[in-house]
Scaffold this active site. Structure first.
Site, PDB file in Angstrom:
ATOM      1  N   ARG A 169      48.470  -9.628   0.279  1.00  0.00           N
ATOM      2  CA  ARG A 169      47.754  -8.357   0.502  1.00  0.00           C
ATOM      3  C   ARG A 169      46.423  -8.561   1.243  1.00  0.00           C
ATOM      4  O   ARG A 169      45.448  -7.842   0.983  1.00  0.00           O
ATOM      5  CB  ARG A 169      47.485  -7.646  -0.833  1.00  0.00           C
ATOM      6  CG  ARG A 169      48.721  -7.077  -1.504  1.00  0.00           C
ATOM      7  CD  ARG A 169      49.318  -5.946  -0.685  1.00  0.00           C
ATOM      8  NE  ARG A 169      50.243  -5.159  -1.460  1.00  0.00           N
ATOM      9  CZ  ARG A 169      51.531  -5.483  -1.653  1.00  0.00           C
ATOM     10  NH1 ARG A 169      52.037  -6.566  -1.107  1.00  0.00           N
ATOM     11  NH2 ARG A 169      52.307  -4.700  -2.379  1.00  0.00           N
ATOM     12  N   SER A 194      50.258   0.998  -4.876  1.00  0.00           N
ATOM     13  CA  SER A 194      49.607   0.156  -5.893  1.00  0.00           C
ATOM     14  C   SER A 194      48.101   0.288  -5.755  1.00  0.00           C
ATOM     15  O   SER A 194      47.559   0.068  -4.677  1.00  0.00           O
ATOM     16  CB  SER A 194      49.965  -1.314  -5.683  1.00  0.00           C
ATOM     17  OG  SER A 194      51.335  -1.518  -5.831  1.00  0.00           O
ATOM     18  N   GLU A 241      43.158  -2.247  -4.455  1.00  0.00           N
ATOM     19  CA  GLU A 241      43.876  -2.450  -3.193  1.00  0.00           C
ATOM     20  C   GLU A 241      43.428  -1.489  -2.085  1.00  0.00           C
ATOM     21  O   GLU A 241      43.119  -1.940  -0.981  1.00  0.00           O
ATOM     22  CB  GLU A 241      45.392  -2.360  -3.425  1.00  0.00           C
ATOM     23  CG  GLU A 241      46.106  -3.400  -2.605  1.00  0.00           C
ATOM     24  CD  GLU A 241      47.514  -3.026  -2.249  1.00  0.00           C
ATOM     25  OE1 GLU A 241      47.951  -3.490  -1.194  1.00  0.00           O
ATOM     26  OE2 GLU A 241      48.172  -2.258  -2.972  1.00  0.00           O
TER      27      GLU A 241
HETATM   28  N1  EPU Z   1      55.443  -3.348 -15.331  1.00  0.00           N
HETATM   29  C1  EPU Z   1      55.210  -2.809 -16.579  1.00  0.00           C
HETATM   30  N2  EPU Z   1      54.627  -1.575 -16.655  1.00  0.00           N
HETATM   31  C2  EPU Z   1      54.310  -0.870 -15.548  1.00  0.00           C
HETATM   32  C3  EPU Z   1      54.569  -1.423 -14.271  1.00  0.00           C
HETATM   33  C4  EPU Z   1      55.132  -2.666 -14.184  1.00  0.00           C
HETATM   34  O1  EPU Z   1      55.491  -3.417 -17.590  1.00  0.00           O
HETATM   35  O2  EPU Z   1      53.816   0.233 -15.688  1.00  0.00           O
HETATM   36  C5  EPU Z   1      56.116  -4.641 -15.232  1.00  0.00           C
HETATM   37  C6  EPU Z   1      57.561  -4.429 -14.807  1.00  0.00           C
HETATM   38  O3  EPU Z   1      58.396  -4.288 -15.891  1.00  0.00           O
HETATM   39  C7  EPU Z   1      57.874  -5.679 -14.031  1.00  0.00           C
HETATM   40  C8  EPU Z   1      56.522  -6.117 -13.493  1.00  0.00           C
HETATM   41  O4  EPU Z   1      55.526  -5.410 -14.208  1.00  0.00           O
HETATM   42  O5  EPU Z   1      58.352  -6.667 -14.889  1.00  0.00           O
HETATM   43  C9  EPU Z   1      56.387  -5.904 -12.001  1.00  0.00           C
HETATM   44  O6  EPU Z   1      56.571  -4.525 -11.688  1.00  0.00           O
HETATM   45  P1  EPU Z   1      57.180  -4.049 -10.279  1.00  0.00           P
HETATM   46  O7  EPU Z   1      58.482  -4.691 -10.064  1.00  0.00           O
HETATM   47  O8  EPU Z   1      57.159  -2.570 -10.250  1.00  0.00           O
HETATM   48  O9  EPU Z   1      56.222  -4.662  -9.200  1.00  0.00           O
HETATM   49  P2  EPU Z   1      54.642  -4.751  -9.121  1.00  0.00           P
HETATM   50  O10 EPU Z   1      54.262  -6.194  -9.203  1.00  0.00           O
HETATM   51  O11 EPU Z   1      54.017  -3.843 -10.100  1.00  0.00           O
HETATM   52  C10 EPU Z   1      54.502  -5.100  -6.532  1.00  0.00           C
HETATM   53  C11 EPU Z   1      53.803  -4.491  -5.349  1.00  0.00           C
HETATM   54  C12 EPU Z   1      54.490  -3.183  -4.973  1.00  0.00           C
HETATM   55  C13 EPU Z   1      55.939  -3.483  -4.617  1.00  0.00           C
HETATM   56  C14 EPU Z   1      56.606  -4.144  -5.848  1.00  0.00           C
HETATM   57  C15 EPU Z   1      58.020  -4.580  -5.567  1.00  0.00           C
HETATM   58  C16 EPU Z   1      51.497  -5.227  -5.494  1.00  0.00           C
HETATM   59  C17 EPU Z   1      50.083  -4.840  -5.772  1.00  0.00           C
HETATM   60  N3  EPU Z   1      52.403  -4.265  -5.659  1.00  0.00           N
HETATM   61  O12 EPU Z   1      54.339  -4.219  -7.631  1.00  0.00           O
HETATM   62  O13 EPU Z   1      53.839  -2.672  -3.818  1.00  0.00           O
HETATM   63  O14 EPU Z   1      56.642  -2.334  -4.241  1.00  0.00           O
HETATM   64  O15 EPU Z   1      55.865  -5.328  -6.233  1.00  0.00           O
HETATM   65  O16 EPU Z   1      58.015  -5.750  -4.832  1.00  0.00           O
HETATM   66  O17 EPU Z   1      51.745  -6.378  -5.140  1.00  0.00           O
HETATM   67  C18 EPU Z   1      52.227  -1.145  -2.985  1.00  0.00           C
HETATM   68  O18 EPU Z   1      51.636  -2.116  -2.523  1.00  0.00           O
HETATM   69  O19 EPU Z   1      51.805   0.025  -2.807  1.00  0.00           O
HETATM   70  C19 EPU Z   1      53.432  -1.345  -3.760  1.00  0.00           C
HETATM   71  C20 EPU Z   1      54.066  -0.347  -4.365  1.00  0.00           C
END
Ligand code: EPU
Length: 351
Positions: free
Chosen positions: A174, A250, A346
């Site tokens: 990022r 995010s 972010e």
């Molecule tokens: N989780 C929770 N509670 C929540 C959200 C997430 O427990 O409310 C847990 C999920 O169960 C999962 C883990 O956290 O085990 C990761 O969640 P998720 O797969 O939704 O991915 P993320 O790490 O929260 C990142 C990116 C997203 C991208 C997703 C998928 C960043 C800051 N965000 O989110 O990017 O779509 O991975 O690859 O790196 C964005 O940048 O706007 C964005 C949406």
């Protein structure tokens, strides 16, 4: 420098526009005092001309990663030029130049239809092609940096176009050179993509893998359009559509902590969601940390934490930048107090 436009020349018959609404996916009401629309290559020179009298210069693509004040002074540059140009195939890659104002998701769909797969894991990310390298957009196991050959920039001070290699872009999670003070002197004009001729699916991300294989069965049968559809389906399920529920994706980065801090957190939180990094550090799921602090679905004033993904803040009414900052501060303080982890925001805050 002043923000007065009284004595500005009318260069190329293209005057500035005043009191223009700045598009942004958070639906914050924000007016640009002086806006310049970039619709063709010749318009870039106007940025340097106008920047002699108006500062700072703000570059706006799709407005999907911005927190904006009610009024923005200086010079607001709205990137509206659209063009995709196929350069040819070399060293097992398709090379394509895409100008900054193209809508990111439209480009992903077009590339797939043209038989240039690779970007499907990055489908449905809001924003423009020019904004993609700035924060090195990433999702479902891929980052855009992997597909970038080079980036063409307009250097505002020197008033010239230049091309930066991928290394010069200094991409990391990022982040890129475009977020540094030096990079803020540049306007991304176009991105040169290098997409693999010999495409391989990227199904490292467990949730995507499950989704694709549940409909496709065999990994060897998976086509890029299956991944494209699965990513669209997952995102539609979990992430709010900004046209229905305004948001900036995010709101926090996933924090990276040392192995020692990870071990200590894990011992008191066995459910901790974390991913080991090549450096030996760990990336923590910020959404999980925020969720554990009880914020999922909770609101403060007109800003609500999304009920399906705690990493996303949504505007439920007529939120202003200060409402967004207020809830973000509370969330950050709670995560710090409970886990000793500092969350980094972010979206860029111009308020
Ligand atoms: N989780 C929770 N509670 C929540 C959200 C997430 O427990 O409310 C847990 C999920 O169960 C999962 C883990 O956290 O085990 C990761 O969640 P998720 O797969 O939704 O991915 P993320 O790490 O929260 C990142 C990116 C997203 C991208 C997703 C998928 C960043 C800051 N965000 O989110 O990017 O779509 O991975 O690859 O790196 C964005 O940048 O706007 C964005 C949406």
């Amino acid at each position: 420098m002043s923000n007065s436009t009284e004595n500005l020349p009318q260069i190329h018959n293209k005057p500035l526009r005043h009191s223009v609404s700045i598009p942004n996916t958070f639906a914050l009401k924000s007016l640009a005092c002086n806006a310049l629309l970039i619709e063709e290559r010749a318009d870039f020179a106007l940025i340097s001309e106008y920047a002699q009298q108006l500062s700072p210069v703000y570059i706006v693509g799709g407005g999907s990663n911005l927190i904006l004040p009610n009024q923005l002074g200086g010079l607001v540059v709205l990137m509206r030029q659209q063009d995709v140009h196929y350069l040819g195939e070399q060293a097992a890659h398709h090379y394509i130049d895409v100008v900054a104002g193209e809508v990111w998701h439209d480009w992903v769909l077009y590339a797939e239809q043209q038989g240039w797969p690779g970007l499907e894991n990055l489908a449905l990310i809001p924003g423009t092609v020019g904004a993609a390298p700035v924060q090195n957009i990433g999702a479902y196991g891929l980052e855009v940096a992997q597909f970038i050959d080079s980036v063409e920039i307009w250097d505002i001070e020197q008033a010239v176009f230049r091309r930066l290699t991928r290394d010069e872009c200094q991409f990391s999670y990022r982040d890129s050179v475009f977020k540094t003070p030096q990079g803020q002197q540049w306007v991304i004009a176009s991105v040169r993509f290098a997409l693999p001729v010999d495409w391989q699916p990227c199904l490292n991300y467990p949730e995507l893998r499950r989704e694709v294989l549940s409909s496709q069965g065999e990994e060897t049968q998976v086509r890029s359009k299956d991944i494209l559809q699965a990513v669209i389906d997952i995102r539609r399920r979990k992430l709010p559509d900004p046209s229905q529920i305004p948001n900036a994706g995010s709101f926090f980065k996933n924090p990276i902590v040392s192995a020692a801090q990870y071990e200590s957190l894990l011992s008191s939180n066995p459910q901790l969601v974390a991913y080991e990094q090549p450096s030996g550090e760990y990336k923590l799921a910020a959404g999980w940390l925020i969720d554990q602090c009880g914020w999922k679905g909770r609101a403060l004033g007109t800003v609500r934490v999304h009920q399906n993904q705690a990493l996303v803040l949504t505007n439920t009414g007529h939120a202003s930048a200060s409402d967004v900052v207020a809830i973000a501060q509370k969330i950050r303080a709670d995560v710090q107090a409970r886990f000793g982890v500092t969350l980094e925001q972010e979206p860029v805050n111009w308020a």
